[in-house]
Scaffold this active site. Structure first.
Site, PDB file in Angstrom:
ATOM      1  N   ILE A 111      -1.627   3.832   0.718  1.00 26.62           N
ATOM      2  CA  ILE A 111      -1.966   3.488  -0.171  1.00 26.62           C
ATOM      3  C   ILE A 111      -2.729   3.552  -0.882  1.00 26.62           C
ATOM      4  CG2 ILE A 111      -0.621   1.174   0.951  1.00 26.62           C
ATOM      5  CD1 ILE A 111      -4.039   0.411   0.991  1.00 26.62           C
ATOM      6  N   ASP A 112      -3.797   4.660  -0.104  1.00 21.41           N
ATOM      7  CA  ASP A 112      -5.126   4.985  -1.387  1.00 21.41           C
ATOM      8  C   ASP A 112      -4.673   5.870  -2.031  1.00 21.41           C
ATOM      9  OD1 ASP A 112      -6.253   3.759   0.730  1.00 21.41           O
ATOM     10  OD2 ASP A 112      -6.318   5.249   2.140  1.00 21.41           O
TER      11      ASP A 112
HETATM   12  O1  F6P Z   1      -6.141   3.769   4.418  1.00 17.03           O
HETATM   13  C1  F6P Z   1      -5.458   2.647   4.504  1.00 17.03           C
HETATM   14  C2  F6P Z   1      -6.395   1.543   4.823  1.00 17.03           C
HETATM   15  O2  F6P Z   1      -6.115   0.610   4.170  1.00 17.03           O
HETATM   16  C3  F6P Z   1      -7.462   2.534   3.857  1.00 17.03           C
HETATM   17  O3  F6P Z   1      -7.186   1.334   2.463  1.00 17.03           O
HETATM   18  C4  F6P Z   1      -8.977   0.818   4.673  1.00 17.03           C
HETATM   19  O4  F6P Z   1      -9.815   1.382   4.502  1.00 17.03           O
HETATM   20  C5  F6P Z   1      -8.432   1.443   5.920  1.00 17.03           C
HETATM   21  O5  F6P Z   1      -7.285   2.009   5.769  1.00 17.03           O
HETATM   22  C6  F6P Z   1      -7.724   0.241   7.172  1.00 17.03           C
HETATM   23  O6  F6P Z   1      -7.654   0.614   8.258  1.00 17.03           O
HETATM   24  P1  F6P Z   1      -7.304  -0.477   9.001  1.00 17.03           P
HETATM   25  O7  F6P Z   1      -6.167  -1.102   9.205  1.00 17.03           O
HETATM   26  O8  F6P Z   1      -7.502  -0.116  10.491  1.00 17.03           O
HETATM   27  O9  F6P Z   1      -8.298  -1.420   8.963  1.00 17.03           O
END
Ligand code: F6P
Length: 333
Positions: A111-112
């Site tokens: 999604i990034d």
């Molecule tokens: O890389 C995708 C993402 O959703 C980022 O946008 C976010 O910073 C991170 O993963 C969150 O990670 P987690 O689901 O481990 O909290």
């Protein structure tokens, strides 16, 4: 399966399944009727890098390189190649396997939207759509209550999601990691809007944004993860600062993991299908270590090793930044 009668294995939980030898043959029944599902039927993990695998020993977390175990499982299951679907962490893991003689073909999914060499990853359009829908709802309450609404979006150190959702929903201020903000400028914009009769404002802020000369807000550390920092909390910080500096009433909303769920948009389904088909073509041609990409309006491929460990950021002079500025959006700079 359909055209080439290949045997396809589904590896459970990403690299974790390769480390633990958890994989199963996928039949037609496993993959029919899944087009409208978000997420993955195989499960995933963002905490299992074979080069840095967390092991508990005497109550302590230690990291070990278990690449040899992965290679053993790949060979034992007679896998000719692995299709690695994910973002920069996944491609870094794939680059390690390629260096160890395992063929990997990468498919960009995050999604990034921050995978180097690729203009659009799948998952991004769905997340933008969800975020924009949420922002539309925030608009209603912002207007009614005459407030400054600060909405925090994901994206790690890249502002693509916040920029696109912000432009799509007509945010008044868009704060992204690539353009550090100045709180005084942010408040000037809010106070100006107030003076000219705009009784509410919407700020979209990326979780990785930071003030000029300042730092990001860290929500937590996940010590078992190869990338332990989880960003989050900047919206609450901004609300306190804005209320103190301007006297305007403000509220924070953190969209969080809602951005990562739900039914994929048709654009994402089409992109994912095209990526999958191109990945198969590359495999059948005998390509080694390639990442499928969407670049300049068409499908292409680059070397996985050339993108591993890199993040694609929003250039400060990106056309969409210019467009947003042209329609009166502030970046707080
Ligand atoms: O890389 C995708 C993402 O959703 C980022 O946008 C976010 O910073 C991170 O993963 C969150 O990670 P987690 O689901 O481990 O909290």
């Amino acid at each position: 399966m359909h055209q080439h009668h290949l045997e396809v294995f589904g590896i459970e939980d990403g690299f974790l399944g390769l480390i633990q030898n958890r994989m199963r043959v996928l039949e037609w029944g496993d993959v029919s009727n899944i087009l409208t599902l978000g997420g993955t039927i195989l499960g995933t993990s963002n905490q299992a890098n074979p080069q840095q695998y967390a092991i508990e020993r005497n109550g302590q977390t230690e990291f070990a390189d278990v690449t040899d175990r992965v290679i053993e499982h790949v060979r034992a299951n007679h896998l000719d190649a692995i299709v690695c679907i994910g973002g920069d962490g996944t491609m870094t893991g794939a680059a390690n396997l390629i260096q160890n003689g395992i063929n990997c073909i990468g498919v960009p999914k995050t999604i990034d939207n921050d995978l180097e060499g690729c203009d659009q990853t799948f998952g991004f359009d769905t997340a933008v759509t969800t975020a924009a829908e949420c922002l539309d709802k925030i608009h209603t309450t912002a207007m009614s209550h005459h407030r400054v609404m600060v909405v925090e979006l994901m994206g790690r150190n890249a502002g693509w999601l916040t920029l696109h959702a912000g432009v799509a929903s007509g945010a008044d201020i868009i704060l992204i990691p690539e353009i550090p903000y100045d709180l005084t400028k942010v408040c000037e914009v809010l106070e100006h809007r107030s003076r000219v009769g705009k009784r509410f404002s919407i700020i979209t802020v990326s979780e990785g944004s930071k003030p000029k000369g300042g730092d990001v807000v860290i929500q937590r550390r996940v010590e078992t993860s190869p990338d332990p920092i989880r960003l989050g909390g900047i919206a609450n910080k901004l609300v306190d600062e804005i209320e103190a500096a301007s006297g305007l009433e403000a509220r924070a909303t953190i969209l969080g993991h809602i951005q990562r769920g739900g039914t994929p948009t048709p654009a994402d389904r089409v992109l994912a299908t095209m990526f999958g088909h191109h990945a198969l073509d590359l495999l059948l041609e005998g390509a080694v270590g390639k990442l499928v990409v969407w670049k300049d309006g068409k499908l292409n491929q680059v070397d996985i090793e050339s993108v591993a460990g890199k993040q694609r950021k929003v250039p400060a002079d990106h056309p969409l930044v210019h467009t947003a500025r042209a329609v009166g959006t502030s970046f707080g700079d």
